[in-house]
Design a protein around this motif. Structure first.
Motif, PDB file in Angstrom:
ATOM      1  N   THR A   1       6.581  19.280  -4.474  1.00  0.00           N
ATOM      2  CA  THR A   1       5.887  19.920  -3.364  1.00  0.00           C
ATOM      3  C   THR A   1       5.424  18.862  -2.380  1.00  0.00           C
ATOM      4  N   ALA A   2       5.542  19.179  -1.093  1.00  0.00           N
ATOM      5  CA  ALA A   2       5.045  18.267  -0.063  1.00  0.00           C
ATOM      6  C   ALA A   2       3.538  18.391   0.105  1.00  0.00           C
TER       7      ALA A   2
ATOM      8  N   THR B   1       6.362  24.852  -2.282  1.00  0.00           N
ATOM      9  CA  THR B   1       7.266  24.033  -3.092  1.00  0.00           C
ATOM     10  C   THR B   1       8.478  23.671  -2.244  1.00  0.00           C
ATOM     11  N   ASP B   2       9.035  22.505  -2.495  1.00  0.00           N
ATOM     12  CA  ASP B   2      10.175  22.032  -1.708  1.00  0.00           C
ATOM     13  C   ASP B   2      11.358  22.987  -1.807  1.00  0.00           C
TER      14      ASP B   2
ATOM     15  N   VAL C   1       0.865  -1.181   0.000  1.00  0.00           N
ATOM     16  CA  VAL C   1       0.000   0.000   0.000  1.00  0.00           C
ATOM     17  C   VAL C   1       0.899   1.228   0.000  1.00  0.00           C
ATOM     18  N   LEU C   2       0.564   2.217  -0.804  1.00  0.00           N
ATOM     19  CA  LEU C   2       1.349   3.453  -0.802  1.00  0.00           C
ATOM     20  C   LEU C   2       0.477   4.633  -1.168  1.00  0.00           C
ATOM     21  N   GLY C   3       0.851   5.796  -0.636  1.00  0.00           N
ATOM     22  CA  GLY C   3       0.175   7.024  -1.002  1.00  0.00           C
ATOM     23  C   GLY C   3       0.692   7.533  -2.332  1.00  0.00           C
ATOM     24  N   LEU C   4      -0.219   8.000  -3.169  1.00  0.00           N
ATOM     25  CA  LEU C   4       0.132   8.555  -4.476  1.00  0.00           C
ATOM     26  C   LEU C   4      -0.164  10.051  -4.470  1.00  0.00           C
ATOM     27  N   SER C   5       0.870  10.849  -4.697  1.00  0.00           N
ATOM     28  CA  SER C   5       0.712  12.303  -4.657  1.00  0.00           C
ATOM     29  C   SER C   5       0.719  12.946  -6.033  1.00  0.00           C
ATOM     30  N   GLY C   6       1.114  12.178  -7.057  1.00  0.00           N
ATOM     31  CA  GLY C   6       1.289  12.760  -8.377  1.00  0.00           C
ATOM     32  C   GLY C   6       2.690  13.280  -8.611  1.00  0.00           C
ATOM     33  N   GLY C   7       3.571  13.136  -7.608  1.00  0.00           N
ATOM     34  CA  GLY C   7       4.956  13.565  -7.739  1.00  0.00           C
ATOM     35  C   GLY C   7       5.862  12.438  -8.190  1.00  0.00           C
ATOM     36  N   VAL C   8       7.124  12.772  -8.432  1.00  0.00           N
ATOM     37  CA  VAL C   8       8.047  11.793  -9.006  1.00  0.00           C
ATOM     38  C   VAL C   8       8.388  10.678  -8.024  1.00  0.00           C
ATOM     39  N   ASP C   9       8.447  10.973  -6.728  1.00  0.00           N
ATOM     40  CA  ASP C   9       8.839   9.947  -5.763  1.00  0.00           C
ATOM     41  C   ASP C   9       7.786   8.847  -5.647  1.00  0.00           C
TER      42      ASP C   9
END
Length: 269
Positions: A197-198, A205-206, A40-48
């Motif tokens: 961005t977190a 933005t980071d 299970v993982l959270g998806l943020s739409g970011g590269v990580d």
């Protein structure tokens, strides 16, 4: 003699293939060791999170990966759309959980915290962690972290929030290495190059919050945090200011508690 760019920490083609294989094996081994059935993982739409999802699918198969998209009041709509797009492209199960009603209940309980940007932002991150684990426990799964070495080294994560996971597949990769791996896995270019961005408050933005770009940050960490290069030499090699180097070293020192199990007094027996 070929000059080496100290800001370029990307892998060679052979190294990249090896890293990819090792991370996929790591994910599979962690689930096997725990007797877990799914990731299970959270998806943020970011590269990580995108990179972690791609690796999890390659390691476990799409049927064994569950993504959670967890928008809040300050979430960028494009990022949430990208998160769903990644899940759909990979063919994994995913759910969308709106976290704002939950966070509002916390603020109803502690109204004096409302308006405190960091406190409320961290509450959002911790709410997502609770949902990750609720789903993982229900499905006999493990929670995959999506953080990288760069963020970990300076404590750029929420303790018991996005730092609350069962393993860190990207935990030894600098940010630019994550981007390189994402591209190699076939992630869309706009996701690979997206401004990080977190998502803890509107417009965050980071790089603006940290005070420098990720390539410079990666180099400073590699040279003087993970390496043994003195601050003055690090500034010279990385072509940055001594103030930037000292800032990163200070962030690393002050966030030490976030990278370890909470301490206890030394035993007297």
């Amino acid at each position: 003699m070929t000059d080496i760019d100290p800001l370029d920490l990307r892998f060679s083609a052979d190294e990249l293939a090896d890293v990819r294989d090792r991370i996929e094996s790591f994910i599979e081994e962690r689930l096997d060791a725990a007797g877990a059935e799914r990731a299970v993982l959270g998806l943020s739409g970011g590269v990580d999170s995108t990179t972690t999802a791609y690796l999890a699918v390659e390691a476990l198969g799409r049927e064994n990966v569950h993504g959670l998209v967890m928008p809040g009041e300050v979430s960028d709509a494009d990022n949430m759309s990208d998160a769903e797009r990644v899940a759909e492209e990979l063919g994994i199960e995913y759910d969308v959980f709106e976290i704002n009603p939950i966070v509002e209940e916390f603020l109803n309980a502690v109204p004096e915290a409302e308006g405190e940007k960091i406190a409320v932002g961290n509450a959002r991150a911790r709410t997502r962690a609770v949902l990750n684990y609720l789903v993982a426990n229900h499905e006999s799964g493990l929670v995959l972290g999506t953080g990288n070495r760069t963020e970990a080294a300076i404590g750029y994560f929420t303790k018991y929030g996005d730092g609350a996971v069962d393993c860190h597949p990207l935990g030894n990769l600098y940010k630019q290495q994550v981007r390189q791996l994402a591209a190699d896995l076939g992630a869309a270019e706009e996701l690979v190059e997206k401004t990080p961005t977190a998502g803890l408050w509107a417009g965050q933005t980071d790089e603006e919050e940290i005070g420098m770009g990720y390539d410079t940050l990666d180099a400073i960490i590699a040279l003087t945090v993970d390496g043994q290069v003195p601050p003055e030499a690090t500034a010279d090699i990385a072509e940055t200011t001594l103030a930037n180097v000292e800032h990163v070293r200070d962030l690393h020192a002050r966030s030490e508690h976030k990278r370890h199990v909470p301490p206890a007094p030394e035993s007297t027996f």
